[in-house]
Design an enzyme around this catalytic site. Sequence first.
Site, short mmCIF file in Angstrom:
data_model
loop_
_atom_site.label_atom_id
_atom_site.label_comp_id
_atom_site.label_asym_id
_atom_site.label_seq_id
_atom_site.Cartn_x
_atom_site.Cartn_y
_atom_site.Cartn_z
N ASP A 46 -20.07 14.49 -38.21
CA ASP A 46 -19.42 15.16 -36.89
C ASP A 46 -18.15 14.71 -36.66
O ASP A 46 -18.07 13.34 -36.82
CB ASP A 46 -20.49 15.10 -35.87
N ASN A 97 -22.39 27.23 -36.81
CA ASN A 97 -21.24 27.17 -37.08
C ASN A 97 -20.91 28.65 -37.92
O ASN A 97 -19.82 29.18 -37.61
CB ASN A 97 -20.78 26.11 -38.24
#
Length: 270
Positions: A46, A97
């Site tokens: 991340d 996403n």
Amino acid sequence: MTRRDRLSEKIDRMHPSGLLYSTYEARLVGELDKQAMPRHVAVLADGNRRWARMNAPDQPLVTGYQAGADKLKDFVGWCQEIGGIQVVTLWVLSTDNLSRSEADELNPLLDVITQLVTDLAADGRWRVQAMGDMGLLPRPMAERLAEAKRSTAQVDGMLVNVAIAYGGRHELRDAVRSLMLAEAKRGTTLEQLAQDLDIDQIEQHLYTKGMPDPDLIIRTSGEQRLSGFLMWQSAHSEFYFCEALWPDFRRVDFLRALRSYSQRERRFGR
């Protein structure tokens, strides 16, 4: 890492600060209990977008994705070097996403991920496979991911899962669907399945069937949640959260995570 990159790293380590860093790395390695290494390490890589905005504000966000992909290749190499790690799972693209990203941002990211998987497969040291809902991806990409799996299927080495179009709820949905279809082919009724359903049956239909559950899950960028990653498999996992954005994650950070893991007493719910 290319030959040029390795040479540059060696030169950097000859600098006094580099020597101190190398000494600290060596100390961390010496502190590791090699008998208590995780078999399966998973990482939520991340912070790539934030890294791009901070370090390359005039460049497109794909700059951060590429930096993150380069670090993922380094990370797999670190896992290989440590020894004892059998499975590495890298989460690079969630189902969220896919649904939230604009096409002009998503398409370059998909290209970076495809090249990442291709490069990992071309390395030749490990088996590589994509893990997720491949039906959500463009067909050419899905085909290249399938080819990476085929081309490394006979490699006798560490297994590298690349979680693409992955969501924990999607995985459980797919596992239930697969289980129900398999039982229907055997003539099992819904009533019988409801009465006889066992945990082991569900596990056999997860994306990770046949693999050990993750012993250690690492998440970078300071976020302290799993966001649905390996929801079923992480029941007894150990977690390590790191403040560094993923492209800034260093080998020393990985060694610290392993040291922390090796010092814990795992109870597995007991």
